[in-house]
Enzyme design. Sequence first.
Site, short mmCIF file in Angstrom:
data_model
loop_
_atom_site.label_atom_id
_atom_site.label_comp_id
_atom_site.label_asym_id
_atom_site.label_seq_id
_atom_site.Cartn_x
_atom_site.Cartn_y
_atom_site.Cartn_z
N TYR A 1 9.93 -5.91 23.22
CA TYR A 1 9.98 -4.67 23.98
C TYR A 1 8.88 -3.77 23.43
O TYR A 1 8.97 -3.30 22.29
CB TYR A 1 11.33 -3.98 23.80
CG TYR A 1 12.49 -4.66 24.51
CD1 TYR A 1 12.99 -4.15 25.70
CD2 TYR A 1 13.07 -5.81 23.98
CE1 TYR A 1 14.05 -4.77 26.35
CE2 TYR A 1 14.13 -6.43 24.63
CZ TYR A 1 14.61 -5.91 25.81
OH TYR A 1 15.66 -6.53 26.45
N HIS B 1 19.48 -16.14 20.56
CA HIS B 1 18.53 -15.20 19.96
C HIS B 1 19.29 -14.25 19.04
O HIS B 1 20.26 -13.63 19.46
CB HIS B 1 17.80 -14.40 21.04
CG HIS B 1 16.75 -15.18 21.76
ND1 HIS B 1 15.79 -14.57 22.54
CD2 HIS B 1 16.50 -16.51 21.82
CE1 HIS B 1 14.99 -15.50 23.06
NE2 HIS B 1 15.41 -16.68 22.64
N PRO C 1 17.35 -2.52 34.04
CA PRO C 1 17.44 -3.78 33.31
C PRO C 1 17.06 -3.70 31.84
O PRO C 1 17.21 -4.69 31.12
CB PRO C 1 16.46 -4.68 34.07
CG PRO C 1 15.45 -3.74 34.63
CD PRO C 1 16.22 -2.49 34.99
N LYS D 1 22.20 -5.31 30.68
CA LYS D 1 23.64 -5.09 30.82
C LYS D 1 24.22 -5.53 32.17
O LYS D 1 25.44 -5.62 32.30
CB LYS D 1 23.97 -3.61 30.60
CG LYS D 1 23.90 -3.21 29.13
CD LYS D 1 25.08 -3.73 28.37
CE LYS D 1 24.89 -3.72 26.88
NZ LYS D 1 24.23 -4.89 26.33
N TYR E 1 23.40 -3.96 22.23
CA TYR E 1 22.65 -5.01 22.90
C TYR E 1 23.44 -6.32 22.94
O TYR E 1 23.47 -7.02 23.96
CB TYR E 1 21.31 -5.23 22.20
CG TYR E 1 20.28 -5.99 23.01
CD1 TYR E 1 19.35 -5.31 23.80
CD2 TYR E 1 20.23 -7.38 22.99
CE1 TYR E 1 18.40 -6.01 24.54
CE2 TYR E 1 19.29 -8.08 23.73
CZ TYR E 1 18.37 -7.38 24.50
OH TYR E 1 17.43 -8.08 25.24
#
Length: 396
Positions: free
Chosen positions: A202, A74, A291, A295, A383
């Site tokens: 998100y 991704h 979450p 990480k 990220y």
Amino acid sequence: MLERTRVAIIGAGPAGLLLSHLLHRHGIESVVLDSRTREQIETTIRAGILEQGTVEVLAGTGASDRVLTVGQKHEGIELRFGGEGHRVDFADTVGRAVWLYPQHEVLKDLIATRLAAGQDLRFGVTAERVEDAGTTRPRVLARDAEGNVSEIEADVVVGADGSRGVAREAVAGTRGGYFREYPFAWFGILCEAPPSADELIYSNSPDGFALISQRSPTVQRMYFQCAPDTDPGAYSEDRLWEILQARVPGTTLREGRVFQRDVLRFRSFVTHEMRRGRVVLVGDAAHTVPPTGAKGMNLAVADVVLLTEALRALLLDKDGRLFDAFPEAAQDRIWKAQHFSWWMTSMLHLQPGAAAFDRRRQLGELRTVVESGAGRAYLAEAYTGWPLPGREAILG
């Protein structure tokens, strides 16, 4: 009967198994213990967003080939708010990516790799306590499913046995750690359906947060913000889909049979002590994160990469400097990950009792991120993962 090994590893999760794999590459023997059966470890479905550095370590050291062939690369995520989606392009901003590859698949690969190499891997064996932690000969006392007791003396004991394991007690005792509990949780479902989007969504909505994630072409993982005391059986299947759909306006979710549901509480923790004598903690035994920032497993891998070089120097070169410095070196990344996880969580979730000002400020923060090259770059860099200290030595 007293047994001897160089490194006794408590916990056959990603941290413990990867550490045994990396130590084996240096010719350092280890014993790995876990109270669960192999089937339990390999069939417990868990999240799996892997940073690029984690993938490089797994693939580059021969721990996993499938991460590249089965895992899904991704190159971005979508932040959705105000009824609109805003893509953060990782490849464009930082030239990196993440891989969607569930943790139980990583564990399947690691277990197969370790057993093929002759690893002493003991399933169904519970570590009951660690003794003589402050000495150069710590011992693990363990019991198998039949009640047989074993005592393993090691040069080093590594606690990779999670937040409730015996290793943390041996290292930190009652000294505790830094702790934060969040006033909300995630209601998670696994469903039989095709993906609703190519990348993770998100979503910050007026009704609360939602995450539209994936597990495979036929199984999807989705979450929505809920109260920590929510009963997993409180909602009908129709109601679950109504809640999820309302929280991702502008995206039509592809529905399917819900076959698992759970409530995941949000906690952050960092132990005050990561090492006592020759007993050291890694992964969830040392720290946990919410979450939202993806990480958890990646932070465990970073711990292991650092610790591998420290153990190599200690056990092969008789140089303990890196081992002594390990806790401080590891905490640099741990606290960066704690900040990023807190930041993503606070930016995307509705706080109970928040005023209208708080809501508008939050939307302003989201717009600042997506409309700024620097903002998108920070999110993408964190990220996809910061550079791994010790990576070159591991892959060399």
